[in-house]
Design an enzyme around this catalytic site. Structure first.
Site, PDB file in Angstrom:
ATOM      1  N   ASP A  19       5.286 -11.542  -5.824  1.00 38.47           N
ATOM      2  CA  ASP A  19       3.977 -11.193  -5.285  1.00 38.47           C
ATOM      3  C   ASP A  19       4.093 -11.113  -3.771  1.00 38.47           C
ATOM      4  O   ASP A  19       5.074 -11.578  -3.180  1.00 38.47           O
ATOM      5  CB  ASP A  19       2.937 -12.245  -5.676  1.00 38.47           C
ATOM      6  CG  ASP A  19       1.508 -11.869  -5.286  1.00 38.47           C
ATOM      7  OD1 ASP A  19       1.262 -10.695  -4.957  1.00 38.47           O
ATOM      8  OD2 ASP A  19       0.634 -12.761  -5.296  1.00 38.47           O
ATOM      9  N   SER A  20       3.068 -10.535  -3.146  1.00 38.17           N
ATOM     10  CA  SER A  20       3.023 -10.522  -1.687  1.00 38.17           C
ATOM     11  C   SER A  20       2.789 -11.918  -1.131  1.00 38.17           C
ATOM     12  O   SER A  20       3.258 -12.248  -0.041  1.00 38.17           O
ATOM     13  CB  SER A  20       1.914  -9.587  -1.212  1.00 38.17           C
ATOM     14  OG  SER A  20       0.659 -10.016  -1.697  1.00 38.17           O
ATOM     15  N   GLY A  52      -1.807  -5.189   1.746  1.00 41.06           N
ATOM     16  CA  GLY A  52      -2.837  -4.197   1.504  1.00 41.06           C
ATOM     17  C   GLY A  52      -2.916  -3.091   2.534  1.00 41.06           C
ATOM     18  O   GLY A  52      -3.315  -1.969   2.213  1.00 41.06           O
ATOM     19  N   CYS A  82       1.056  -8.843  -8.876  1.00 38.20           N
ATOM     20  CA  CYS A  82       0.339  -8.329  -7.708  1.00 38.20           C
ATOM     21  C   CYS A  82      -0.176  -6.933  -8.041  1.00 38.20           C
ATOM     22  O   CYS A  82       0.613  -6.060  -8.418  1.00 38.20           O
ATOM     23  CB  CYS A  82       1.286  -8.275  -6.507  1.00 38.20           C
ATOM     24  SG  CYS A  82       0.603  -7.491  -5.035  1.00 38.20           S
ATOM     25  N   ASN A  83      -1.489  -6.735  -7.934  1.00 41.39           N
ATOM     26  CA  ASN A  83      -2.064  -5.426  -8.226  1.00 41.39           C
ATOM     27  C   ASN A  83      -1.546  -4.353  -7.280  1.00 41.39           C
ATOM     28  O   ASN A  83      -1.233  -3.230  -7.689  1.00 41.39           O
ATOM     29  CB  ASN A  83      -3.587  -5.506  -8.147  1.00 41.39           C
ATOM     30  CG  ASN A  83      -4.206  -6.250  -9.313  1.00 41.39           C
ATOM     31  OD1 ASN A  83      -4.544  -5.670 -10.328  1.00 41.39           O
ATOM     32  ND2 ASN A  83      -4.347  -7.557  -9.157  1.00 41.39           N
ATOM     33  N   THR A  84      -1.458  -4.679  -5.987  1.00 40.29           N
ATOM     34  CA  THR A  84      -0.985  -3.723  -4.991  1.00 40.29           C
ATOM     35  C   THR A  84       0.450  -3.298  -5.281  1.00 40.29           C
ATOM     36  O   THR A  84       0.780  -2.106  -5.252  1.00 40.29           O
ATOM     37  CB  THR A  84      -1.078  -4.334  -3.582  1.00 40.29           C
ATOM     38  OG1 THR A  84      -2.447  -4.573  -3.267  1.00 40.29           O
ATOM     39  CG2 THR A  84      -0.479  -3.417  -2.538  1.00 40.29           C
ATOM     40  N   GLU A 160      -4.387 -18.354   0.624  1.00 43.59           N
ATOM     41  CA  GLU A 160      -3.111 -18.653   1.279  1.00 43.59           C
ATOM     42  C   GLU A 160      -3.217 -19.907   2.150  1.00 43.59           C
ATOM     43  O   GLU A 160      -2.253 -20.666   2.287  1.00 43.59           O
ATOM     44  CB  GLU A 160      -2.682 -17.458   2.135  1.00 43.59           C
ATOM     45  CG  GLU A 160      -2.273 -16.228   1.356  1.00 43.59           C
ATOM     46  CD  GLU A 160      -0.922 -16.354   0.684  1.00 43.59           C
ATOM     47  OE1 GLU A 160       0.042 -16.826   1.330  1.00 43.59           O
ATOM     48  OE2 GLU A 160      -0.819 -15.991  -0.503  1.00 43.59           O
ATOM     49  N   CYS A 192      -7.452  -9.101  -7.981  1.00 44.94           N
ATOM     50  CA  CYS A 192      -6.372  -9.587  -7.116  1.00 44.94           C
ATOM     51  C   CYS A 192      -5.934 -10.923  -7.676  1.00 44.94           C
ATOM     52  O   CYS A 192      -6.774 -11.753  -8.058  1.00 44.94           O
ATOM     53  CB  CYS A 192      -6.867  -9.734  -5.678  1.00 44.94           C
ATOM     54  SG  CYS A 192      -5.688 -10.568  -4.563  1.00 44.94           S
ATOM     55  N   THR A 193      -4.631 -11.163  -7.729  1.00 49.56           N
ATOM     56  CA  THR A 193      -4.139 -12.394  -8.360  1.00 49.56           C
ATOM     57  C   THR A 193      -4.475 -13.643  -7.560  1.00 49.56           C
ATOM     58  O   THR A 193      -4.344 -14.757  -8.074  1.00 49.56           O
ATOM     59  CB  THR A 193      -2.619 -12.316  -8.594  1.00 49.56           C
ATOM     60  OG1 THR A 193      -1.944 -12.035  -7.354  1.00 49.56           O
ATOM     61  CG2 THR A 193      -2.289 -11.231  -9.604  1.00 49.56           C
ATOM     62  N   HIS A 194      -4.912 -13.496  -6.318  1.00 47.94           N
ATOM     63  CA  HIS A 194      -5.371 -14.662  -5.559  1.00 47.94           C
ATOM     64  C   HIS A 194      -6.727 -15.168  -6.057  1.00 47.94           C
ATOM     65  O   HIS A 194      -7.030 -16.360  -5.960  1.00 47.94           O
ATOM     66  CB  HIS A 194      -5.496 -14.320  -4.073  1.00 47.94           C
ATOM     67  CG  HIS A 194      -4.198 -14.230  -3.341  1.00 47.94           C
ATOM     68  ND1 HIS A 194      -3.376 -13.127  -3.453  1.00 47.94           N
ATOM     69  CD2 HIS A 194      -3.592 -15.083  -2.481  1.00 47.94           C
ATOM     70  CE1 HIS A 194      -2.300 -13.317  -2.694  1.00 47.94           C
ATOM     71  NE2 HIS A 194      -2.401 -14.483  -2.094  1.00 47.94           N
TER      72      HIS A 194
END
Length: 282
Positions: A19-20, A52, A82-84, A160, A192-194
């Site tokens: 993931d980012s 993003g 991660c969707n992005t 984060e 978003c996975t967050h």
């Protein structure tokens, strides 16, 4: 397609995820629930997050570099948590690697099935909201229902920073969720996975009657299905299932949040030190 120097169908091999940032841990925790016997490796790009606002070509290249790190650890599957990154790089990953590559995308289809009032909100990053993938999902599945995408700058950064229940986080959520509820949304998609780490706060703002959909459990189920089909799922326990975590940037600065989201016993390791191709990149 890359030629791997190991038998990726070996059930004893670990599962890799990337993931980012730390949001992919929401997917990883569902994988741990669904596949408690598996070893899990998680690599994230905290030092360069968020992704993003990056060009798609940069994201694709970055994903491939991190995937190279995971394959160096002989993984039997990669989950793009991660969707992005899924939107930018999933096709190239699947063309490059022979093992299962599982992505994630906003759960528009199940949301449309569940809405009673015909209004669905999608909370996501700016890049996901403007992606062709989301546009295609809406065109394919919305039908006569109204799907309202909302970009949510700032929410990822709160996760984060480990700020899950602070007044600032609540204010940001109210800014994005309030207008959706005012427009009649009775179902919200966490795109978003967050955001699953903020689900309690989002529910509190939206109201108890609003359905919130997290696609992470479906990703874990699909991964289990693919591993079963390939004969690579682990059926017997080793000494204990391990979990290891790497990030770019300062790993010590991310360890506290990692421990909140996963377990007090884990720590973050340096991805740049472990994988030189990620060093000194703009």
């Amino acid at each position: 397609m890359a030629s791997l120097n190991y038998d990726w169908r070996d059930p004893s091999l670990p599962i890799g995820a990337l993931d980012s940032g730390l949001g992919g841990l929401s997917v990883l925790r569902e994988i741990r629930k669904a596949l408690p016997l598996e070893d899990l490796l998680f690599a994230c790009d905290c030092g360069k997050a968020p992704w993003g606002d990056r060009p798609g070509s940069w994201i694709e290249d970055r994903v491939m570099k991190i995937a190279g790190f995971l394959t160096a650890h002989r993984v039997k599957a990669i989950v793009v948590a991660c969707n992005t990154a899924t939107s930018a790089a999933i096709d190239r990953l699947r063309a490059e690697f022979p093992f299962p590559v599982i992505g994630i995308e906003p759960a528009v289809k199940p949301a449309v099935r569940m809405t009673k009032d015909g209004v669905v909100g999608v909370l996501a990053t700016t890049r996901t909201i403007t992606s062709n993938r989301l546009e295609s999902l809406i065109e394919r599945f919305a039908g006569n229902d109204r799907v309202i995408p909302v970009a949510c700058p700032g929410l990822m950064e709160q996760v984060e920073a480990g700020e899950f229940h602070t007044p600032k986080t609540r204010r940001i959520i109210e800014k994005y969720v309030g207008p959706l509820i005012d427009q009649g949304a009775d179902t919200l998609v966490l795109g978003c996975t967050h955001y699953p780490f903020l689900a309690d706060e989002i529910q509190a703002v939206a109201g108890k009657d609003v359905v919130i959909i997290d696609p992470s459990p479906a990703v874990a189920r699909f991964l289990a299905q693919r591993l079963t089909e390939e004969g690579s799922i682990r059926k017997t326990a080793g000494a204990s299932a391990i979990s290891r975590f790497w990030c770019t940037g300062n790993p010590d600065a991310r360890t506290e949040t990692l421990q909140k989201l996963w377990s007090p016993e884990v720590r973050m390791e340096s991805l740049e030190e472990a994988w030189p191709p990620l060093r000194d990149e703009l």
